[in-house]
Motif scaffolding. Structure first.
Motif, short mmCIF file in Angstrom:
data_model
loop_
_atom_site.label_atom_id
_atom_site.label_comp_id
_atom_site.label_asym_id
_atom_site.label_seq_id
_atom_site.Cartn_x
_atom_site.Cartn_y
_atom_site.Cartn_z
N GLN A 197 0.82 -1.21 0.00
CA GLN A 197 0.00 0.00 0.00
C GLN A 197 0.86 1.26 0.00
OE1 GLN A 197 -3.32 0.26 -0.28
NE2 GLN A 197 -3.43 -1.97 -0.54
N LEU A 198 2.01 1.22 0.66
CA LEU A 198 2.86 2.40 0.73
C LEU A 198 3.65 2.61 -0.56
CD1 LEU A 198 4.30 2.07 4.36
CD2 LEU A 198 2.59 3.70 3.57
N LYS A 199 3.83 1.53 -1.30
CA LYS A 199 4.69 1.61 -2.48
C LYS A 199 4.17 2.61 -3.51
CE LYS A 199 6.30 -2.28 -3.67
NZ LYS A 199 6.41 -3.65 -4.22
N THR A 200 2.86 2.59 -3.78
CA THR A 200 2.30 3.45 -4.83
C THR A 200 2.40 4.94 -4.49
OG1 THR A 200 0.79 1.68 -5.50
CG2 THR A 200 0.24 3.92 -6.19
N PRO A 201 1.89 5.40 -3.31
CA PRO A 201 2.01 6.84 -3.04
C PRO A 201 3.44 7.30 -2.87
CG PRO A 201 1.16 5.67 -1.13
CD PRO A 201 1.14 4.71 -2.26
N VAL A 202 4.30 6.45 -2.29
CA VAL A 202 5.70 6.85 -2.13
C VAL A 202 6.37 6.99 -3.50
CG1 VAL A 202 7.95 6.07 -1.29
CG2 VAL A 202 5.95 5.91 0.18
N ALA A 203 6.09 6.05 -4.41
CA ALA A 203 6.66 6.15 -5.76
C ALA A 203 6.16 7.38 -6.48
CB ALA A 203 6.32 4.88 -6.55
N ALA A 204 4.85 7.68 -6.31
CA ALA A 204 4.29 8.86 -6.95
C ALA A 204 4.91 10.14 -6.41
CB ALA A 204 2.77 8.88 -6.77
N CYS A 229 1.38 16.00 -5.37
CA CYS A 229 2.07 15.70 -4.10
C CYS A 229 1.10 15.82 -2.93
CB CYS A 229 3.25 16.65 -3.90
SG CYS A 229 4.62 16.37 -5.03
N SER A 230 0.25 16.85 -2.98
CA SER A 230 -0.72 17.04 -1.91
C SER A 230 -1.69 15.86 -1.83
CB SER A 230 -1.48 18.35 -2.13
OG SER A 230 -2.47 18.52 -1.13
N VAL A 231 -2.13 15.37 -3.00
CA VAL A 231 -3.06 14.23 -3.04
C VAL A 231 -2.39 12.98 -2.45
CG1 VAL A 231 -4.28 12.63 -4.57
CG2 VAL A 231 -4.40 15.10 -4.98
N GLN A 232 -1.14 12.73 -2.84
CA GLN A 232 -0.45 11.54 -2.34
C GLN A 232 -0.14 11.65 -0.84
OE1 GLN A 232 -0.20 8.85 -4.06
NE2 GLN A 232 -1.01 9.85 -5.91
N LEU A 233 0.18 12.84 -0.37
CA LEU A 233 0.41 13.02 1.07
C LEU A 233 -0.87 12.79 1.85
CD1 LEU A 233 2.78 16.14 1.12
CD2 LEU A 233 3.34 13.81 1.80
N ARG A 234 -1.99 13.30 1.30
CA ARG A 234 -3.28 13.07 1.95
C ARG A 234 -3.61 11.57 1.97
NH1 ARG A 234 -5.78 16.60 -0.49
NH2 ARG A 234 -6.78 15.37 -2.14
N ARG A 235 -3.27 10.88 0.89
CA ARG A 235 -3.50 9.44 0.83
C ARG A 235 -2.64 8.72 1.87
NH1 ARG A 235 -2.77 5.44 -4.46
NH2 ARG A 235 -3.57 3.56 -3.42
N LEU A 236 -1.39 9.15 2.02
CA LEU A 236 -0.52 8.55 3.04
C LEU A 236 -1.06 8.81 4.43
CD1 LEU A 236 3.10 9.26 1.74
CD2 LEU A 236 2.02 7.04 2.06
N ALA A 371 -10.27 5.35 -7.92
CA ALA A 371 -10.75 6.09 -6.75
C ALA A 371 -9.74 6.02 -5.62
CB ALA A 371 -12.10 5.54 -6.31
N SER A 372 -9.76 7.05 -4.78
CA SER A 372 -8.85 7.05 -3.63
C SER A 372 -9.31 6.03 -2.60
CB SER A 372 -8.82 8.44 -2.99
OG SER A 372 -10.11 8.79 -2.50
N GLY A 373 -8.38 5.57 -1.82
CA GLY A 373 -8.71 4.59 -0.78
C GLY A 373 -7.63 3.53 -0.65
N ALA A 374 -7.65 2.83 0.48
CA ALA A 374 -6.63 1.81 0.75
C ALA A 374 -7.22 0.43 0.94
CB ALA A 374 -5.82 2.19 1.99
N GLY A 375 -8.55 0.31 0.84
CA GLY A 375 -9.16 -1.00 1.03
C GLY A 375 -9.22 -1.42 2.48
#
Length: 386
Positions: A197-204, A229-236, A371-375
């Protein structure tokens, strides 16, 4: 441990021998004292009779009753008249010496016999204990090394209670071992899921920062990558918060404080929290609940049950098109209360319906993947309700 136990047993046997000798010595002293007094009184009585005129019935009375004090006194006077006293060696003193020797011999033999019998009984008991300890050691060794198959225990010297306790201990060890294996597999799977789960936002984020540092972007492109970057940080941030709740649930750190409260109020609390997102997505809400059910008390933890409702409602809003409707129904069944949350969104394929409550699972549909989310939302809802 064995030497210490052996020394303790030897000390106990030695102490028993000393106590036995002291007891028999005291008994011998008392018996010999009474025997000496009896011989002396007999001697004095004979002298008293000899110096008196008693005869016939008087002598017979002495055979049946205790010695008369007058006889004892007259006997002592008569012995003194002839130069004798109680310390003078007489035939009665020699008889007493022979009796004392017999008493002492019998006492010593009795002491030796009792000590030998006690030592034999104690040795036999210790031998039996040693056999039991050896069997226990064998049992514990099997408990440590055995696999999931039930070992063949030797219960030759164990009673039924001890047998049951050992078998219960083996079953508990197997249960604990299986729990440890499951926990290990769960932890392994959790670490794998988290890293995935961390791999995708960290890579982005890494890619976006590399592009931003290149200095070859226009102002509009620069703002666009900052937004990414803001979207990926919010996702993290959302992922970290969800992982904290997952960890707290699975480790048992969350204690549910259950109280009897209206379930309808808890459902309304979740609706109020999701309502701004529903308005933003142009999704309508319809709540179907009989008036009697709105005051129905249910034992619950309001905070966490509201979280479960909210996760399901967020999932419904996320995958609903504008202008569609979400319906919440409360229905009282025979022995339970049923709550349905139905949306008019993209739906879940039949082959995936048994997986949507798994941790970190997301559907294969393209819209779901975008869609955003982590399942984690539906997984948390299931864990809370469970």
């Amino acid at each position: 441990m064995g030497l210490r136990s052996h020394a303790k047993n030897v000390s106990f046997v030695f102490l028993f021998g000393i106590m036995l000798v002291l007891f028999t010595a005291f008994l011998d002293f008392w018996v010999l004292r009474e025997l000496k007094r009896s011989y002396q009184e007999t001697e004095l009585v004979i002298m008293g009779i000899a110096g008196s005129n008693e005869a016939g019935s008087g002598l017979l009375r002495w055979q049946k009753e205790a010695p008369d004090a007058d006889w004892l006194l007259s006997g002592e006077r008569l012995m003194g008249f002839y130069g004798y006293d109680l310390e003078t060696d007489t035939v009665w003193d020699r008889k007493f010496s022979e009796a004392r020797r017999g008493v002492l011999i019998v006492s010593v033999c009795l002491d030796l016999a009792l000590f030998a019998a006690f030592a034999a009984i104690w040795r036999r008991r210790e031998k039996g204990n040693a056999v039991i300890f050896m069997e226990l050691e064998s049992v514990f060794r099997k408990l440590q090394t055995t696999d999931s198959l039930r070992p063949e225990f030797e219960f030759t010297h164990f009673d039924e209670v001890l047998k049951d306790r050992i078998l219960s201990l083996w079953e508990q060890i197997q249960t604990d071992r299986e729990c440890l294996i499951r926990e290990k597999e769960t932890t392994k799977a959790l670490v794998t899921d988290i890293s995935h789960q961390l791999k995708t936002p960290v890579a982005a984020l890494k890619t976006s920062f590399e592009v931003l540092h290149s200095g070859q972007l226009t102002k509009q492109e620069h703002q666009e990558f900052l937004g990414r970057c803001s979207v990926q940080l919010r996702r993290l941030e959302e992922l970290a918060a969800a992982l904290v709740n997952v960890s707290r649930l699975e480790s048992g750190l969350i204690a549910l404080n259950k109280e009897k409260k209206p379930l309808f109020d808890t459902l309304l609390l979740a609706v109020n929290r999701i309502y701004p997102k529903m308005e933003e997505a142009a999704v309508e809400l319809e709540l179907e609940a009989e008036e009697a059910l709105q005051s129905l008390l249910v034992e619950q933890d309001t905070k966490w049950l509201c979280e479960a409702f909210l996760n399901v409602l967020e999932n419904a809003v996320k995958y609903s098109e504008a202008g569609t409707k979400i319906t919440i129904r409360m229905m009282k069944m025979t022995v339970y209360l049923r709550i349905e949350i139905e949306d008019e969104g993209i739906g879940v394929p039949k082959e995936e319906q048994n997986r949507i409550f798994q941790r970190f699972y997301r559907g294969t549909d393209r819209q779901v993947q975008q869609a955003s989310g982590a399942g984690i939302g539906l997984y948390l809802a299931r864990e809370i309700v469970t």
